[in-house]
Enzyme design. Structure first.
Site, PDB file in Angstrom:
ATOM      1  CD  GLU A 147      -3.136  -0.929   2.361  1.00 52.20           C
ATOM      2  OE1 GLU A 147      -2.957  -0.962   3.433  1.00 52.20           O
ATOM      3  OE2 GLU A 147      -3.949  -1.749   1.594  1.00 52.20           O
ATOM      4  CD  GLU A 197      -4.477  -5.841   2.515  1.00 51.26           C
ATOM      5  OE1 GLU A 197      -5.453  -3.986   3.426  1.00 51.26           O
ATOM      6  OE2 GLU A 197      -3.019  -5.258   2.477  1.00 51.26           O
TER       7      GLU A 197
END
Ligand SMILES: *[C@@H]1O[C@H](CO)[C@@H](O)[C@H](O)[C@H]1NC(C)=O
Ligand SMILES: *[C@@H]1O[C@H](CO)[C@@H](O)[C@H](O)[C@H]1NC(C)=O
Length: 413
Positions: free
Chosen positions: A207, A329
């Site tokens: 991320e 995710e």
């Protein structure tokens, strides 16, 4: 430009050469996953579709237990297998702090490395592939803040954590870590990580964000440099970014629409994934965190946004980038005020349905991984997203069905 080339693992050429030479060789139990154009493939050329899960905590739990074998890692894989899951995303780092793998730049704790060895070995034994990020954007398990701290302590002139992407000393620390992990010889299997087909892919960073340059150019330059370096060490494995998918300055029209609350996170989904050494695109999807609070967060809106987000990114992956996509995710948080098991199940069903529909178009979406799986007794690690499968049979059944559906779909490819 985006690659049209197939990224055939080196090993395939090697096997062909050995075969020609009449040499004897053995085929590993698990085959490498590779890609051709916008599809993920198995060694035999068949389409690879999967259902998976996140378990970031494995390196910590395996190191914290009296022995890696006594940890809950094996149980997690067993419970995941019962739901038909076959890919696990778990961290290949723990920088600084308690139970660190990398205690300080270039200094590694051998016991923690053995714990990571066990995670890889146990994945292999139970028939899983791993997707392994190499550093974190966030502070959990150290992350880029830890790298910046190390550099500051070494006398580097660094100001913010975004110097992670540009400071030459920090970039070298990161490359050293990549080299260390990828060339590690597993003490359980005797196979170097870079030669181990259990590992499906590396991801450069979990991320990434870079507020110092919201255009996304700084981050894309970093991805370019680190992807080239990673492939120079390991050409066997697929490489991903680990990004959430926020659009940047190369697609201004999409920023407003798909970066909710006008997120300018300093990432550019398109340019970062155009990097030649990046094999597949990565998206994460969290409408409950990203949509503005209030009525826009209704269940209906969250599901609609999730569908749009996944379709938009898979269209770009397929048509613009010509690379496969992986949903790294998704999940929903028990701490949300409107949380209920029914709502979670509806959301998981909707995500799986969307993944299946997209995968049905051209097999270019490999699969998704929910955040996150825990075995019993790990409540202290839970961030509210945790699911203990045996305690949540309704969502486990939804997962199992999707696992079976993806396998059947791959079989029809
Ligand atoms: C440290 O970096 C800042 C910003 O780049 C610069 O203004 C400053 O002069 C530098 N300090 C030293 C001691 O080099
Ligand atoms: C994705 O592509 C399909 C087919 O071209 C199109 O119908 C759909 O509207 C696109 N979706 C998004 C969100 O871009």
């Amino acid at each position: 430009m985006a690659g049209h080339m197939s990224v055939l693992p080196y090993r395939c050429y090697l096997l062909a050469l050995l075969a020609i030479a009449g040499a004897v060789f053995t085929t590993p139990a698990t085959a490498f996953v590779w890609r051709k154009g916008n599809q993920l493939l198995r060694d035999d050329g068949s389409v690879f579709l999967f259902n998976g899960f996140n378990a970031y905590w494995m390196i910590v739990e395996a190191a914290a237990s009296p022995s890696p074998e006594a940890s809950r890692v094996s149980t997690a894989f067993r419970e995941a297998a019962a739901a038909g899951l076959s890919v696990c995303r778990t961290m290949a780092f723990n920088d600084g702090g308690e139970l660190a793998l990398q205690q300080s730049p270039g200094v590694y704790n051998e016991n923690v490395f053995k714990a990571l060895d066990f995670v890889v070995s146990e994945a292999k034994n139970q028939g899983f592939h791993l997707i392994m990020p190499l550093v974190n954007n966030w502070n959990a398990l150290g992350g880029r803040a830890q790298y910046v701290k190390w550099a500051r302590a070494a006398g580097e002139n660094v100001s913010t954590d975004d110097d992670f992407y540009t400071n030459p000393t920090i970039k070298q620390y990161y490359k050293n870590h990549v080299l260390k992990v990828l060339t590690r010889v597993n003490t359980y299997t005797n196979v170097a990580y870079r030669d181990d087909p259990t590992i499906m892919a590396w991801q450069l960073i979990n991320e990434p964000r870079c507020f110092a340059d919201i255009s996304g150019r700084t981050l894309t330059a970093w991805v370019q440099e680190m992807a080239a370096y990673t492939k120079s060490v390991d050409k066997n494995h697929l490489l991903g970014t680990g990004m959430e998918g926020f659009y940047g300055s190369s697609t201004p029209d999409k920023i407003q629409r798909y970066n909710p609350v006008a997120y300018q996170a300093g990432t550019d989904f398109i340019t970062a994934h155009q990097v030649n050494e990046i094999d597949f695109t990565s998206v994460h999807i969290y409408p409950d965190k990203w949509l503005p609070q209030g009525p826009q967060q209704s269940e209906e809106n969250q599901i609609a946004f999730m569908r749009q987000y996944l379709w938009s990114h898979s269209n770009d992956s397929m048509k613009v980038l010509q690379k496969p996509m992986v949903v790294g995710e998704f999940g929903n948080n028990r701490m949300n005020p409107d949380f209920s098991e029914q709502l979670r199940n509806n959301y998981y069903s909707a995500v799986y349905d969307t993944i299946y529909r997209i995968a049905s178009v051209s097999y270019s979406l490999g699969g998704g991984m929910f955040w996150q799986l825990f075995p019993e007794g790990m409540e202290n690690y839970d961030d509210g997203f945790g699911i203990v499968l045996p305690q949540n049979p309704s969502v486990a059944a939804i997962m199992k069905k999707h696992s079976d559906d993806m396998r059947a779909l791959a079989g029809r490819a």
